[in-house]
Scaffold this active site. Structure first.
Site, PDB file in Angstrom:
ATOM      1  N   ASP A  12      29.313  25.616 -54.398  1.00 19.29           N
ATOM      2  CA  ASP A  12      30.186  26.703 -53.932  1.00 19.29           C
ATOM      3  C   ASP A  12      31.661  26.322 -53.976  1.00 19.29           C
ATOM      4  OD1 ASP A  12      27.851  28.171 -53.252  1.00 19.29           O
ATOM      5  OD2 ASP A  12      27.713  26.973 -51.432  1.00 19.29           O
ATOM      6  N   ASN A  37      18.828  30.106 -57.665  1.00 16.54           N
ATOM      7  CA  ASN A  37      18.946  29.726 -56.261  1.00 16.54           C
ATOM      8  C   ASN A  37      20.388  29.613 -55.783  1.00 16.54           C
ATOM      9  OD1 ASN A  37      18.815  27.614 -58.150  1.00 16.54           O
ATOM     10  ND2 ASN A  37      18.628  26.089 -56.559  1.00 16.54           N
ATOM     11  N   HIS A  40      27.150  32.431 -58.558  1.00 17.85           N
ATOM     12  CA  HIS A  40      28.534  32.183 -58.951  1.00 17.85           C
ATOM     13  C   HIS A  40      29.272  33.506 -58.846  1.00 17.85           C
ATOM     14  CE1 HIS A  40      27.486  28.504 -61.626  1.00 17.85           C
ATOM     15  NE2 HIS A  40      27.391  28.266 -60.346  1.00 17.85           N
TER      16      HIS A  40
HETATM   17  P1  GDP Z   1      30.452  28.722 -57.195  1.00 17.26           P
HETATM   18  O1  GDP Z   1      28.992  28.809 -56.963  1.00 17.26           O
HETATM   19  O2  GDP Z   1      30.927  27.303 -57.273  1.00 17.26           O
HETATM   20  O3  GDP Z   1      30.906  29.546 -58.350  1.00 17.26           O
HETATM   21  O4  GDP Z   1      31.182  29.280 -55.907  1.00 17.26           O
HETATM   22  P2  GDP Z   1      30.846  30.619 -55.064  1.00 17.26           P
HETATM   23  O5  GDP Z   1      30.913  31.790 -55.926  1.00 17.26           O
HETATM   24  O6  GDP Z   1      29.630  30.439 -54.267  1.00 17.26           O
HETATM   25  O7  GDP Z   1      32.031  30.570 -54.003  1.00 17.26           O
HETATM   26  C1  GDP Z   1      33.334  30.670 -54.319  1.00 17.26           C
HETATM   27  C2  GDP Z   1      33.919  31.827 -53.516  1.00 17.26           C
HETATM   28  O8  GDP Z   1      35.294  31.643 -53.351  1.00 17.26           O
HETATM   29  C3  GDP Z   1      33.771  33.173 -54.193  1.00 17.26           C
HETATM   30  O9  GDP Z   1      33.656  34.182 -53.223  1.00 17.26           O
HETATM   31  C4  GDP Z   1      35.101  33.315 -54.949  1.00 17.26           C
HETATM   32  O10 GDP Z   1      35.476  34.651 -55.237  1.00 17.26           O
HETATM   33  C5  GDP Z   1      36.020  32.707 -53.954  1.00 17.26           C
HETATM   34  N1  GDP Z   1      37.185  32.046 -54.532  1.00 17.26           N
HETATM   35  C6  GDP Z   1      37.267  31.290 -55.649  1.00 17.26           C
HETATM   36  N2  GDP Z   1      38.507  30.794 -55.804  1.00 17.26           N
HETATM   37  C7  GDP Z   1      39.231  31.246 -54.742  1.00 17.26           C
HETATM   38  C8  GDP Z   1      40.579  31.048 -54.318  1.00 17.26           C
HETATM   39  O11 GDP Z   1      41.378  30.341 -54.936  1.00 17.26           O
HETATM   40  N3  GDP Z   1      40.953  31.657 -53.152  1.00 17.26           N
HETATM   41  C9  GDP Z   1      40.117  32.449 -52.422  1.00 17.26           C
HETATM   42  N4  GDP Z   1      40.566  32.988 -51.292  1.00 17.26           N
HETATM   43  N5  GDP Z   1      38.838  32.638 -52.797  1.00 17.26           N
HETATM   44  C10 GDP Z   1      38.408  32.050 -53.939  1.00 17.26           C
END
Ligand code: GDP
Length: 425
Positions: A12, A37, A40
């Site tokens: 995440d 599981n 993104h």
């Molecule tokens: P992943 O599984 O690594 O792709 O991550 P997730 O999707 O589970 O979590 C990342 C969350 O952070 C998502 O809701 C994104 O939209 C949000 N996000 C990503 N980059 C940023 C950022 O720079 N600032 C903010 N506020 N949210 C972000």
């Protein structure tokens, strides 16, 4: 150019948004492990959407997306995900989504066994997402699973399913007191959800190898973070596959190819879903404040994530096992509420300071050594260039670089595709 985008911590970290951003510079995006599981989250012109199985390059026109042999694919979920993605105007065709014939099918009985086992474990559960991932990877290595390519051979499929179902009922399903599964219901499921996917299923290896030979670029996309790798993570609170960068060419289908670059994604603070050691964890109001500010709720499950400050010990370890060449530091904007940004600079085990990431029982005993770094305490969401960043934010980025022993190339300041600063520009 063959590059991998990988998580440095517990997952995440914002990998999806970074792949979505970087994918436009690549010809191919390949997922190389995991199943549905984890989610993104991608935010771009099509709005906000969550991808569980489909590679995050799908919204980039002209990019070919590959689901590699290292993946476990719940075909029912994939059909639903394709429909959801099409609903928001993204085209999914056999040309832009290719599925390896060697990828393993995650069956309904894998999901069932996941639930039955977590119920049996009760409060000692691993925090599974109940998507069948551990049971299906277990079967893969037992050599008792169906692969996507089996869907291309209906003449032998029934016999394979009957053999698998007989073994599965005998060895596990009935062991939990469940009535068992039938070959008929599995065949019906395979027909309903497998048939629409057939045009996407190919032997991706010769195709990818030819593409690479021609000079096309590949971006390998990981699921989950380094600390969830089955060998190098916080076992048994890991996923059931190797998600580190070294495995990327293997799981994507081009095992002989070498990576040119590894981009590690780490968040400006820490989060962790589910059970297991999470040394830098914050509790109570402090945790609630950070969780709310960062919107830290599971993309696939909606579960509140455990949160903590940036963890120098875990991040340095993640950088090392990923072989990261550069970092993307995400969600810097979330820390704007702090006058002093808390950080976890070391661990303490049995009264001794520890700077390397421990394993097993030692990790369970580790306590955080917290300190703090001056906060920037203002809105940074409009920053697009290094010069726009407040001095204190730049000092925090410098601190992260030193603490993690890796160059910070990108800093994101919001969830949208363009909400970032390229520190090298
Ligand atoms: P992943 O599984 O690594 O792709 O991550 P997730 O999707 O589970 O979590 C990342 C969350 O952070 C998502 O809701 C994104 O939209 C949000 N996000 C990503 N980059 C940023 C950022 O720079 N600032 C903010 N506020 N949210 C972000």
């Amino acid at each position: 150019m063959l590059a991998a985008v990988v998580g440095i911590n517990w997952g995440d970290e914002g990998k999806g948004r970074m792949v979505d951003l970087l994918a436009s510079k690549f010809d191919i995006v390949a997922r190389y492990q995991g199943g549905n599981n984890a989610g993104h989250t991608v935010v771009n012109d099509h709005g906000k959407f969550i991808l569980n199985l489909i590679p995050s390059g799908i919204a980039n026109e002209g990019v070919i997306n590959v689901m590699g042999n290292g993946m476990v694919i719940d075909i029912e979920h994939l059909c639903g995900e394709i429909a959801r993605v099409r609903d928001i105007g993204i085209s999914v065709t056999p040309q832009n989504l290719r599925i390896s014939d060697r990828a393993t099918i995650c069956m309904p009985y894998h999901r069932l066994l996941d639930v039955l086992e977590e119920e049996r474990l009760g409060s000692h559960g691993y925090g599974s997402t109940h998507r069948g991932i551990a049971p299906v990877y277990g079967d893969k290595y037992m050599k008792k699973s169906l692969r996507m390519g089996d869907l291309l051979h209906p003449d032998t499929l029934r016999r394979k399913v009957e053999e698998l179902v007989e073994w599965k009922n005998m060895t596990s399903v009935r062991g939990y007191g469940h009535e068992g599964v039938s070959a008929d219901e599995i065949m019906e499921w395979l027909d309903k959800y497998g048939t629409p996917l057939i045009p996407h299923i190919i032997d991706v290896t010769p195709v990818l190898l030819a593409d690479v030979k021609e000079g096309k670029s590949v971006l390998f996309e990981a699921q989950l973070g380094a600390l969830r790798d089955i060998d190098f993570g916080i076992y048994p609170f890991t996923s059931s596959s190797n998600n580190i960068a070294a495995y990327a060419p293997i799981g994507a289908g081009i095992p002989g190819c070498r990576l040119d670059k590894v981009v590690g994604i780490t968040k400006a603070y820490s989060s962790c879903v589910g059970a297991g050691p999470f040394t830098c964890e914050l509790f109570g109001e402090e945790a609630d404040r950070l969780r709310e500010a960062g919107g830290e709720y599971g993309a696939a499950t909606g579960r509140p994530r455990r949160v903590g400050p940036f963890d120098a010990v875990a991040t340095r370890y993640g950088v090392m096992i990923q072989g990261a060449d550069e970092l993307a530091l995400t969600k810097l904007d979330v820390l704007s509420m702090y006058k002093e940004i808390p950080v976890c600079e070391a661990y303490e085990i049995d009264g001794r300071r520890v700077d390397h990431f421990p394993v097993g029982d030692s990790l369970d005993k580790a306590k955080p050594v917290f300190s703090s770094v001056e906060g920037f305490n203002c809105d940074v969401t409009d920053c697009r260039r290094v010069a726009d960043l407040p001095d204190a934010a730049r000092r925090y980025i410098d601190y992260i670089e030193k603490a993690s022993d890796c160059h910070v190339r990108y800093v994101s300041v919001g969830p949208g595709r363009d909400d970032y600063v390229d520190m090298d520009e």
